[in-house]
Design an enzyme around this catalytic site. Structure first.
Site, PDB file in Angstrom:
ATOM      1  CG  ASP A 311      -2.221  -0.622   0.982  1.00 42.13           C
ATOM      2  OD1 ASP A 311      -2.650  -0.565  -0.182  1.00 42.13           O
ATOM      3  OD2 ASP A 311      -2.816  -1.158   1.923  1.00 42.13           O
ATOM      4  CG  ASP A 348      -9.885  19.265   6.567  1.00 48.55           C
ATOM      5  OD1 ASP A 348      -9.984  18.146   7.109  1.00 48.55           O
ATOM      6  OD2 ASP A 348      -9.540  19.441   5.390  1.00 48.55           O
ATOM      7  CD  GLU A 352      -5.235  14.771   2.262  1.00 47.14           C
ATOM      8  OE1 GLU A 352      -6.205  15.419   1.835  1.00 47.14           O
ATOM      9  OE2 GLU A 352      -4.981  13.611   1.909  1.00 47.14           O
ATOM     10  CB  SER A 382     -19.719  15.182   0.982  1.00 48.14           C
ATOM     11  OG  SER A 382     -20.024  15.686  -0.291  1.00 48.14           O
ATOM     12  CB  SER A 388     -14.149  20.648   2.937  1.00 45.33           C
ATOM     13  OG  SER A 388     -12.788  20.999   2.815  1.00 45.33           O
ATOM     14  CG  ASP A 526      -6.533  -3.961   2.535  1.00 44.22           C
ATOM     15  OD1 ASP A 526      -6.708  -3.574   1.367  1.00 44.22           O
ATOM     16  OD2 ASP A 526      -5.952  -3.306   3.413  1.00 44.22           O
TER      17      ASP A 526
END
Lengths: 686, 588
Positions: A311, A348, A352, A382, A388, A526
């Site tokens: 990953d 937020d 990030e 969303s 956002s 997974d």
């Protein structure tokens, strides 16, 4: 768990010595055909010795006793090797068992009313629901269905920092034996009594469930065949010898004692004695790296892996993308852009979002402001809007994917300026993610979110390439971004915009091509891919579904651990192969020691084959038998540690190991037998 | 070794290696598609044969069906050869009115020829009618060789096919091998041999006048001699090409009518190794990687050449006992020097040594000199080459499939040493393959060891050992090494045409043939069912010098460890008991 016991721990040693005597039980011996043959040989010479004592004839009973004693030592040394490997496992199991103390579970009969009855943890069935409060131990493996709590998992992982467990999402699985530190959890039981993760882990390190791996079986067959050949060689030597005595008219036929001694020396006892110790030690090494394998087969398969699926997030790159740059549109200052971005990211809480705030603070000294008085209206991200932001003083500040923001400003009568579009394209091409920021109908600029590739990862991939393993990066990013990161990290290939189905299909594709695929995973999505992969390492932090689908669990939840697992798998095979070669190569010297001695009376001219110039026939035979026994003890450390693996390519490895264990195996016994012979004749023992 | 000796060996290898590639490629095409040049002319014959025998050539067989076909074919062959021998007295083409062969000898010979061994307990010209030689023995020379090649091709298909349960059709492989490979080569060789003076006739034995009349035991003058003749050339060609080795005449290729000239000798020598060597190339072609074939051929040469040099050198050095009594054995224009006991002066040391080593390396078993009279070390080389399992060239087909079994073991060991589940030509070697490979190696070894033990213990076995001391032991060991590995050459000095040896050696030949063939077919079936793993950087290459060295080491170590004690009590002690000084011998 993370404690590594020294190779020769005192308690393990004493335990192993007792165990090696207990293992003389014929039923235990029968499990190893090579050593069982030695066992029978030892019994036979014991009878011969008793007989020679009662009715002296031919051979001196002192010589028979000498051979007999050393044959028994050979058996005991083999037992000891196995016992010492098991001892290391048991030491680990003992520390695990401490956390399996009888726990009382508080079983909920009805979730709403929180009415709990106390039952023993061992009585819990799948589907039962229990509540665990702060300070209590989680009774068994399960899934959190309600609540958030911090859990101390050090009993399993050795990691002292508590982790958060909560219902829903990828952090919902809890392991029996771990402790809730704060708050409470309502857990649905997911395993049968006695089959929890902890139980399986104990069984595994204790070796109780150890099954022979395919390669081990194949090797055992080869060793059995060799043993059979040598049995025939030795058995037919008696009639040959009788015929030769008749033909030469002198001497006497080879004695049973010498025949047994010759057989034990020729049979691949060195590898036979160490075979199970090597297997157990391999599992121990694995658990020392905090990986629990659900089967030995998986460990061995790890050595054969051709393709490694990794990953991107967390494995190749540092967790999440981070904001690294503000690029403002024409006529907008960077500060203006930074302020808007900062406001849009206020609510937020993603990594990030926070990284945007951090960058704004670092570059322009912007701080979180008290906004309550202006009544901000936060708009959460969303998947549908892919944006956002915040609505503040009537201004709509938004940040989001380029297309989403473009649609948004167009609906307000604005447009996406050309310079911003160019910046967006450049950012995407370099493998980063562009986030466009707008205020009302005006596009202010772009934030560059960059994936930070982990330090040293490129070197590890180069190492894998040398081992012959192809690395494939799995990511949800678009192909452009994925390609840039793949290039930076040095992976061989990548799968972009990966869905669970795409992952599964990729694994199947490699497998149809005859490749062995390994992967790591943690999420429930997974699970199908983990179940399909040949070697599947589930992260301990992952969901119950992922852990059940995998055939190994990494307690440290470190995705690069696969590289170490591959190493251990290879080491396991190499140790077996090298010691087999060594064992067979040893036979040459033993022939040169024993044959001239065995036929000294019939054909004295065969003395010419005695390259070692051993002092007497009986000393020659005894020296070979002693060497054969002592070499087992001498090689125990190697069997436990494993032959060192270096990623240098197959041919180079073979050349090195052939030189060390093939040529070494040829030469070492000549020296060893000669030295033992010198010692025996100096002390007058033979 | 003399310069002329070196030149002769050099020429032999040059011609042999030059033939390997064209013949190898041709054979690969025969088994995998239309045969070049000959398909057009022989195709109708092939199709007629299929119709005649009710064979559906497109039907594929599983390994068990294939093995059943091989076994059924061998049983029918055995019964046919047995009956021919037992009733030859009433059948035509029996000019010398030879009576039925004894039951035990017929049993032994029938097994011997159906297993491609050609051990001969009998003397050809005094036992077998022309019809038996042609219709029974020569036919088996063709088909037993073709059966060995068929099994090899089935094994190769196991490597090249994947995810299937079939490995070809035995009847098709048998017929194509015979029709397109063995028949044309034999025809050419037989014609050339006839041109050199090998007989080919249905006439009865000839009465000829002696050049030097002799006096018999009763004092009568003997002026004439009956010279045996017969349809020899047709049998000798395939005897050499198909690694059969059963001579038309009792003394085999030492007989002037079986091997008359230096050219005949050279061609017969060439024919011994021709197909076994070329099959290595066929293998490389068929698996799609020629280097794999060359590697196997290199491994064979690495064992073959040193043993050839040692044998030639010790034979040229001669017996030190003779040196002690002052016999001149220095090679010169007038004599070969060295140990000439049991050798034809026409062939000398080099050609006798080369034949001895080639015939025991390949499981041919024909001789042009008597191996019993070789020096102990010379005899040791020949004996050991057979004990290695007849894998250094070995029988046509059987030699290479035996070598591939050793390659599987070598790959397994090396795979473990590099930390990766072993794979050979893209096929993972698992427990089943190891089990079958172990059986294939174990059975011939066990048969030699146990057979020898029984023979030197049983009074019936000891009675007919004509030499005393270790040499007598060598004779028995040689006989069982030869039979159990389907070589067929004899050390002589052992009276083997007794019910005891006919029975025991017959059993040894059966075990040595089918207890290797069946495991090999099982491996073929198992490999065909597996997926093919593409080679990666972690795969150990099997065409390199390193792998060749490892393969040679595995073959020699298994051979040495299994037979060192037995050899020590035979040729080794015999050598050590020779007088040590070798004064006056400068021929080395």
């Amino acid at each position: 768990m993370k404690t590594t016991t020294p190779l020769l721990d005192r308690t393990i040693l004493t335990g192993a010595i007792t165990a090696s005597v207990w293992k003389l039980n014929p039923r235990v011996q029968l499990r190893n055909p090579v050593m069982f043959a030695v066992y029978l040989g030892s019994l036979l010479t014991t009878v011969l010795w008793a007989n020679s004592w009662a009715a002296p004839a031919g051979e001196s009973s002192g010589f028979i006793l000498g051979v007999t004693v050393w044959l028994w030592f050979t058996v005991l040394f083999a037992n000891f090797a196995e016992a010492i490997a098991e001892g290391h496992g048991q030491a680990q199991a003992a520390s695990l068992k401490k956390s399996r103390t009888s726990v009382v579970a508080r079983k909920l009969s009805d979730r709403k009313g929180r009415r709990a009855t106390e039952v023993a943890a061992t009585d819990l069935q799948i589907g039962d629901v229990v509540i665990v409060n702060a300070g209590e131990t989680i009774p068994t493996d399960g899934e959190v269905i309600e609540g958030v709590a911090s859990v101390d998992e050090s009993a399993i992982t050795g990691e002292s920092a508590p982790v958060v467990r909560e219902s829903g999402g990828d952090r919902s699985s809890v392991t029996g034996g771990t402790q809730v530190i704060s708050d409470w959890l309502i857990i649905e039981v997911k395993t049968l009594p006695g089959q929890s993760f902890l139980d399986r882990m104990i069984a595994m390190v204790e070796g109780a469930k150890r099954q022979k791996t395919p390669n081990e079986i194949a090797l055992a067959i080869l060793l059995a065949a060799l043993t059979l050949i040598f049995l025939l060689v030795v058995a037919t030597l008696l009639p040959y010898s009788i015929f030769s005595v008749r033909a030469s008219g002198q001497g006497h036929a080879i004695s049973l004692t010498v025949l047994v001694a010759l057989f034990v020396c020729l049979a691949p006892t060195t590898i036979g004695a160490l075979l199970s110790a090597i297997g157990i030690a391999g599992m121990n090494r694995l658990s020392q790296t905090n990986v629990i394998a659900m089967s030995g087969r998986a460990v061995e398969a790890a050595g054969d892996v051709d393709v490694l699926l990794l990953d991107k997030t967390g494995t190749i790159t540092l967790g999440n993308r981070q904001a690294t740059r503000f690029i403002s549109a024409d006529g907008v200052t960077e500060q203006e852009l930074a302020e808007a971005a900062h406001l849009a990211s206020m609510a937020d809480e993603t990594a990030e979002g926070r990284s945007i705030a951090v960058l704004a603070k670092k570059q322009f000294g912007l701080r979180a402001r008290e906004l309550e008085h202006i009544k901000p209206h936060f708009i959460a991200f969303s998947a549908r809007t892919r944006m956002s932001g915040v609505t503040l003083d009537g201004h709509e500040i938004r940040k989001g994917a380029t297309e989403a923001v473009e649609t948004h400003v167009r609906s307000l009568g604005g447009f996406l300026p050309e310079d911003v579009r160019t910046a967006v394209q450049q950012i995407a091409k370099s493998g980063s993610t562009p986030l466009v920021v707008s205020r009302d109908a005006k596009v202010l600029g772009v934030i560059e979110l960059k994936d930070i590739v982990k330090g040293g990862i490129k070197e590890r991939f180069a190492e894998l390439r040398q081992m012959g393993i192809k690395t494939v990066m799995i990511t949800g990013d678009n192909p452009l971004t994925a390609a840039a990161i793949a290039a930076e990290a040095g992976v061989d290939d990548f799968l972009a915009e990966a869905t669970p189905e795409a992952k599964l299909a990729l694994i199947r594709e490699y497998q149809t091509g005859g490749r062995l695929v390994a992967m790591t995973g943690d999420g429930t999505n997974d699970a199908p891919a983990l179940a399909q992969a040949d070697v599947a390492v589930a992260m301990n932090s992952g969901t119950q579904a992922a852990k059940e689908a995998g055939n190994m669990v990494d307690l440290d939840s470190n995705p690069t651990k696969l590289i170490e697992i591959v190493n251990i798998g290879k080491q396991l095979l190499m140790t077996r192969g090298s010691l087999t070669t060594f064992s067979i190569a040893n036979d040459v010297a033993k022939y040169f020691a024993i044959l001239p001695a065995a036929f000294a009376t019939t054909y004295p001219a065969l003395k010419a084959l005695d390259l070692m110039r051993l002092s007497s026939p009986s000393s020659a035979i005894l020296s070979a038998v002693i060497f054969n026994a002592v070499i087992i003890i001498a090689l125990i450390p190697l069997a436990l540690k494993g032959v060192a693996y270096r990623p240098v390519g197959a041919a180079q490895l073979l050349r090195n190991n052939l030189l060390i264990y093939g040529l070494g195996g040829l030469v070492v016994p000549f020296i060893g037998i000669k030295m033992i012979d010198l010692l025996l004749s100096a002390t007058g023992l033979a | 070794m003399t310069t002329s000796g070196l030149l002769q060996l050099g020429l032999y290898f040059a011609v042999l290696l030059a033939c390997v590639r064209p013949l190898g490629r041709y054979m690969a095409k025969v088994y995998s598609g239309p045969a070049p040049y000959l398909e057009r002319s022989l195709g109708p014959v092939e199709r007629w044969l299929y119709r005649l025998c009710g064979i559906a050539p497109a039907t594929e067989m599983t390994w068990k069906q294939y093995a059943n076909a091989v076994l059924a074919f061998s049983v029918v062959s055995f019964v046919t050869v047995y009956i021919f021998q037992r009733v030859q007295g009433v059948l035509p083409l029996n000019t010398e009115r030879l009576s039925a062969v004894s039951a035990d000898s017929a049993f032994n010979t029938a097994i011997s020829f159906t297993t491609n061994t050609n051990w001969q307990g009998y003397g050809g010209e005094t036992t077998m009618s022309y019809l038996t030689q042609m219709a029974a023995l020569t036919v088996q020379n063709f088909v037993s060789a073709a059966a060995g090649m068929a099994v090899l091709i089935a094994l190769i298909r196991g490597f090249i096919r994947h995810s299937t349960d079939t490995i070809g059709n035995f009847w098709v492989d048998l017929i194509r091998g015979t029709l397109y490979i063995l028949l044309p080569l034999s025809l050419v060789l037989a014609v050339v041999l006839v041109s050199q003076g090998v007989v080919q006739t249905f006439d009865s034995y000839r009465e000829v006048a002696l050049l030097e009349p002799a006096i018999d035991a009763e004092g009568h003058a003997v002026t004439t001699q009956r010279v045996a003749v017969g349809p020899a050339a047709s049998q000798i060609a395939i005897k050499q090409l198909g690694t059969n080795g059963g001579g038309f005449f009792n003394v085999n290729s030492a007989h002037p009518l079986e091997n008359p000239t230096p050219l005949a000798n050279f061609l017969e020598l060439l024919a011994i190794l021709l197909i076994p060597a070329a099959l290595c190339c066929t293998f490389g072609e068929m698996v799609g990687d020629r280097r794999q074939g060359w590697a196997i051929l290199a491994a064979m040469m690495v064992i073959f050449v040193p043993l050839l040099v040692v044998t030639t050198v010790v034979e040229q050095a001669g017996n030190p006992v003779l040196t002690h009594i002052g016999v001149d054995r220095v090679p010169s224009e007038f004599q070969s020097g060295g140990n000439m006991e049991g050798k034809e002066t026409r062939f000398g040391i080099v050609n006798s040594s080369l034949w001895a080593v080639a015939t025991t390396a390949a499981s041919n078993g024909s001789v042009n000199s008597m191996h019993d009279s070789f020096t102990p070390l010379g005899g040791l080389g020949a004996m050991w080459l057979m004990q290695l399992g007849e894998v250094v060239f070995g029988g046509v087909g059987s030699g290479l499939y035996g070598m591939l079994v050793f390659a599987i073991v070598a790959v397994f060991l090396s795979g473990l040493m590099v930390g990766r589940t072993p794979e050979y030509l893209g096929k993972k070697i698992g427990a089943f393959e190891m089990k079958m490979a172990s059986l294939a190696i174990l059975f011939p070894c066990a048969t030699v060891l146990v057979g020898t033990a029984v023979a030197v213990t049983a009074p019936a076995g000891r009675e007919t050992i004509f030499n005393s001391g270790p040499h007598g032991f060598s004779e028995v060991l040689y006989a069982f090494s030869s039979a159990a590995n389907n070589n067929g050459s004899a050390f002589a000095g052992l009276g083997a045409n007794t019910p005891f040896y006919n029975g025991l050696l017959g059993l040894a030949m059966l075990l040595g043939r089918f207890c290797v063939m069946l495991p090999v077919l099982a491996i073929a079936g198992s490999l065909a069912a597996k997926k093919t793993v593409p080679a990666g950087p972690g795969t150990l290459p099997t065409h390199t010098t390193l792998f060749v060295v490892l393969l040679v080491a595995v073959v020699m170590v298994v051979g040495a460890l299994s037979f060192f004690p037995a050899l020590a009590l035979g040729p080794i002690i015999e050598h050590l008991q020779l007088p040590t000084t070798n004064a006056g011998d400068t021929s080395l």
